[in-house]
Design a protein around this motif. Structure first.
Motif, PDB file in Angstrom:
ATOM      1  N   ASN A 195       0.786  -1.278  -0.025  1.00 49.67           N
ATOM      2  CA  ASN A 195      -0.109  -0.175   0.013  1.00 49.67           C
ATOM      3  C   ASN A 195       0.892   1.483   0.063  1.00 49.67           C
ATOM      4  OD1 ASN A 195      -2.385  -1.305  -0.372  1.00 49.67           O
ATOM      5  ND2 ASN A 195      -2.752  -1.651   1.859  1.00 49.67           N
ATOM      6  N   ASP A 196       0.805   2.124   0.893  1.00 50.22           N
ATOM      7  CA  ASP A 196       1.604   3.291   1.141  1.00 50.22           C
ATOM      8  C   ASP A 196       2.763   3.503   2.033  1.00 50.22           C
ATOM      9  OD1 ASP A 196       0.183   4.713  -0.956  1.00 50.22           O
ATOM     10  OD2 ASP A 196      -1.157   5.313   0.143  1.00 50.22           O
ATOM     11  N   SER A 197       3.309   2.217   2.350  1.00 52.54           N
ATOM     12  CA  SER A 197       4.431   2.346   3.366  1.00 52.54           C
ATOM     13  C   SER A 197       5.451   0.907   3.162  1.00 52.54           C
ATOM     14  CB  SER A 197       3.810   2.354   4.841  1.00 52.54           C
ATOM     15  OG  SER A 197       3.109   1.111   4.914  1.00 52.54           O
ATOM     16  N   TYR A 198       6.540   1.109   3.822  1.00 54.62           N
ATOM     17  CA  TYR A 198       7.482   0.190   3.763  1.00 54.62           C
ATOM     18  C   TYR A 198       7.033  -0.891   4.796  1.00 54.62           C
ATOM     19  CZ  TYR A 198      10.593   3.161   1.005  1.00 54.62           C
ATOM     20  OH  TYR A 198      10.847   3.793  -0.075  1.00 54.62           O
ATOM     21  N   LYS A 199       7.198  -2.037   4.300  1.00 56.03           N
ATOM     22  CA  LYS A 199       6.842  -3.130   5.350  1.00 56.03           C
ATOM     23  C   LYS A 199       7.990  -4.288   5.249  1.00 56.03           C
ATOM     24  CE  LYS A 199       2.725  -1.584   6.539  1.00 56.03           C
ATOM     25  NZ  LYS A 199       2.177  -1.156   7.827  1.00 56.03           N
ATOM     26  N   THR A 200       7.980  -5.164   6.090  1.00 53.67           N
ATOM     27  CA  THR A 200       8.670  -6.211   6.156  1.00 53.67           C
ATOM     28  C   THR A 200       7.991  -7.550   5.596  1.00 53.67           C
ATOM     29  OG1 THR A 200       8.225  -7.006   8.319  1.00 53.67           O
ATOM     30  CG2 THR A 200       9.870  -5.535   7.913  1.00 53.67           C
ATOM     31  N   THR A 201       8.698  -8.712   5.437  1.00 52.30           N
ATOM     32  CA  THR A 201       7.810  -9.908   5.081  1.00 52.30           C
ATOM     33  C   THR A 201       6.848 -10.482   5.831  1.00 52.30           C
ATOM     34  OG1 THR A 201       9.619 -11.226   5.727  1.00 52.30           O
ATOM     35  CG2 THR A 201       9.863 -10.690   3.359  1.00 52.30           C
ATOM     36  N   LYS A 202       7.159 -10.119   7.010  1.00 51.40           N
ATOM     37  CA  LYS A 202       6.100 -10.754   8.119  1.00 51.40           C
ATOM     38  C   LYS A 202       4.954  -9.892   8.156  1.00 51.40           C
ATOM     39  CE  LYS A 202       9.893 -11.759  11.219  1.00 51.40           C
ATOM     40  NZ  LYS A 202      10.690 -11.970  10.241  1.00 51.40           N
ATOM     41  N   ASP A 203       4.522  -8.873   7.508  1.00 52.53           N
ATOM     42  CA  ASP A 203       3.540  -8.010   7.483  1.00 52.53           C
ATOM     43  C   ASP A 203       2.615  -8.393   6.232  1.00 52.53           C
ATOM     44  OD1 ASP A 203       4.299  -6.379   9.645  1.00 52.53           O
ATOM     45  OD2 ASP A 203       5.453  -5.127   8.369  1.00 52.53           O
ATOM     46  N   ILE A 204       3.189  -9.506   5.015  1.00 53.76           N
ATOM     47  CA  ILE A 204       2.556  -9.782   3.999  1.00 53.76           C
ATOM     48  C   ILE A 204       1.197 -10.514   4.283  1.00 53.76           C
ATOM     49  CG2 ILE A 204       2.713 -11.250   2.009  1.00 53.76           C
ATOM     50  CD1 ILE A 204       5.344 -10.163   1.824  1.00 53.76           C
ATOM     51  N   LEU A 205       1.363 -11.292   5.505  1.00 51.48           N
ATOM     52  CA  LEU A 205       0.250 -12.075   6.099  1.00 51.48           C
ATOM     53  C   LEU A 205      -1.055 -11.284   6.163  1.00 51.48           C
ATOM     54  CD1 LEU A 205      -0.772 -15.053   6.665  1.00 51.48           C
ATOM     55  CD2 LEU A 205      -0.084 -14.736   9.085  1.00 51.48           C
ATOM     56  N   ASP A 206      -0.780 -10.166   7.132  1.00 53.23           N
ATOM     57  CA  ASP A 206      -1.801  -9.226   7.300  1.00 53.23           C
ATOM     58  C   ASP A 206      -2.133  -8.336   6.128  1.00 53.23           C
ATOM     59  OD1 ASP A 206      -1.559  -9.772   9.919  1.00 53.23           O
ATOM     60  OD2 ASP A 206      -0.085  -8.444  10.384  1.00 53.23           O
ATOM     61  N   PHE A 207      -1.417  -7.976   5.176  1.00 52.17           N
ATOM     62  CA  PHE A 207      -1.829  -7.527   4.103  1.00 52.17           C
ATOM     63  C   PHE A 207      -2.813  -8.181   3.130  1.00 52.17           C
ATOM     64  CE2 PHE A 207      -0.682  -6.982  -0.646  1.00 52.17           C
ATOM     65  CZ  PHE A 207      -0.997  -5.655  -0.540  1.00 52.17           C
ATOM     66  N   CYS A 208      -2.314  -9.385   3.142  1.00 53.32           N
ATOM     67  CA  CYS A 208      -3.148 -10.447   2.257  1.00 53.32           C
ATOM     68  C   CYS A 208      -4.734 -10.356   2.798  1.00 53.32           C
ATOM     69  CB  CYS A 208      -2.649 -11.844   2.110  1.00 53.32           C
ATOM     70  SG  CYS A 208      -1.195 -11.602   1.025  1.00 53.32           S
ATOM     71  N   ALA A 209      -4.746 -10.517   4.199  1.00 54.35           N
ATOM     72  CA  ALA A 209      -5.783 -10.727   4.937  1.00 54.35           C
ATOM     73  C   ALA A 209      -6.761  -9.396   4.591  1.00 54.35           C
ATOM     74  CB  ALA A 209      -5.695 -11.018   6.336  1.00 54.35           C
ATOM     75  N   ALA A 210      -6.269  -8.453   4.796  1.00 57.15           N
ATOM     76  CA  ALA A 210      -6.675  -7.001   4.900  1.00 57.15           C
ATOM     77  C   ALA A 210      -7.407  -6.902   3.055  1.00 57.15           C
ATOM     78  CB  ALA A 210      -5.986  -5.970   5.007  1.00 57.15           C
ATOM     79  N   GLU A 211      -6.412  -7.240   2.208  1.00 56.65           N
ATOM     80  CA  GLU A 211      -6.964  -7.096   0.976  1.00 56.65           C
ATOM     81  C   GLU A 211      -8.173  -8.123   0.615  1.00 56.65           C
ATOM     82  OE1 GLU A 211      -5.801  -4.944  -1.759  1.00 56.65           O
ATOM     83  OE2 GLU A 211      -4.946  -3.811  -0.054  1.00 56.65           O
ATOM     84  N   ARG A 212      -7.941  -9.293   1.145  1.00 57.41           N
ATOM     85  CA  ARG A 212      -8.944 -10.294   0.981  1.00 57.41           C
ATOM     86  C   ARG A 212     -10.555  -9.842   1.469  1.00 57.41           C
ATOM     87  NH1 ARG A 212      -6.385 -14.879   2.326  1.00 57.41           N
ATOM     88  NH2 ARG A 212      -5.702 -15.074   0.499  1.00 57.41           N
TER      89      ARG A 212
END
Length: 156
Positions: free
Chosen positions: A88-105
């Motif tokens: 989205n609009d910020s830098y993240k780490t690979t650990k944040d991808i799980l939350d990102f996918c859940a939010a997008e879903r």
């Protein structure tokens, strides 16, 4: 014979500007309808790899983007030049991808959740280690449809 003399100095008639606001609003409405707004601000720089077999996506509304590349020039003073992941609009780490996918879903309709696609826009010079880490996290998030963005090459 009588000499005819012009009475007064008549200039050009004034131009009617009554329809000018209508024209301006029609042009404004056209550009508002035809222009797309940028979804995210790009914080990383990347040059897409070239590919010979490129296909366009049918439904872009089902696509979520993960950007991988070095930080933009404005952000390099704060974050350095090492490749970073942008969600989205910020830098993240690979650990944040799980939350990102859940939010997008969760943002998608119930019917479209199975068709959600993750588009990976990675720099051509990115190390394979960071790409592999992203793919592993996407597997854990059960986001198995992955699209790799590429630019079309002119030939082999």
């Amino acid at each position: 014979m009588a000499v005819m003399k012009k009475k007064g100095n008549k200039g050009l008639p004034p131009i009617s500007t009554a329809s000018l606001p209508d024209v301006i609003f029609m042009i404004l409405f056209f550009f508002m309808v035809s222009t797309t707004m940028r979804d995210q601000e790009l914080l990383v720089r990347y040059k897409l790899p070239e590919a010979t077999e490129v296909q366009k996506l049918a439904k872009k509304s089902l696509v979520s983007y993960i950007h991988v590349g070095s930080p933009s020039l404005a952000m390099q003073a704060k974050f350095g030049t090492a490749p970073r992941i942008q969600l989205n609009d910020s830098y993240k780490t690979t650990k944040d991808i799980l939350d990102f996918c859940a939010a997008e879903r969760d943002n998608l309709n119930e019917v479209d959740r199975a068709s959600m696609t993750i588009c990976l826009k990675a720099d051509v010079g990115s190390k394979m280690g960071i790409i592999t880490d992203i793919k592993q996290e996407l597997r854990r998030a059960n986001a198995l449809k992955i699209n790799y963005a590429a630019s079309k090459s002119n030939g082999y």
